[in-house]
Design a protein around this motif. Sequence first.
Motif: not given
Length: 236
Positions: A208-236
């Motif tokens: 919206e601010e810069f007229g780009t067409q960035l997508k977040s899918d490559a981040v949120t679909s990566s196995a590292a996305f959940d892994f990094n959060f679990t390493k910081a906070y553990g499993k529920k």
Amino acid sequence: MRAFNRDNLKHAIRSSVRRVYEAQTTTPDLYRNTLDCFSAAIDSVVQGISLDDWLLQERERQIQKTKQNAIGSLHEEVMGSIDGVENLPVGNLIDVICHRKRIVAEIKNKHNTTKGNHKVTIYRDLVKAVEKYPGYTGYYVEVLPLKTAVYNEQFVPSDNQISARLPARDDIRKIDGRSFYALLTDEKNALDELYRELPTLVAEIINEEFGTQLKSDAVTSSAAFDFNFTKAYGKK
């Protein structure tokens, strides 16, 4: 989102996200504050790289530092988007206040951000804040805890000047980030929800601010996305 108003959250972080993107697209002037030519020469030799390569590396390091500074107050901004929570301007005794919950808090991003002597200052600032607001509880918040720890305990840092811990008080506490977000929102998975939504919000803001067409899918679909959060906070 259950724990947050999405529009309020997006508005709260917009300025910081802009600064992060602008840092990415700006080439820093390495000589503005006088480059340490001695350090540059020695480090180049130690790394086995040319000085030209070292300068490229240093530019990337400074860009990353600028980005980190830009998002240094991210969690205060996020908390300030929660109904009834106020993100106070720099220079106040505390970072956030919630009258509805009778809470005042100092927010630190990581458990090892604050040195011992600074913890003493935080303790005393929280004491002053709860004296100003009788019946409130002061929290020292470590958003990223040590080794996924969960805690909400009395905050009793050591004061080196008197070689003793400061007085334990039930109204001066130390708490991890996940527990504090749950306390503010009454949603136990508030921090999890924030983490999952944040990449999409960031992409939306930059587009919206810069007229780009960035997508977040490559981040949120990566196995590292959940892994990094679990390493910081553990499993529920």
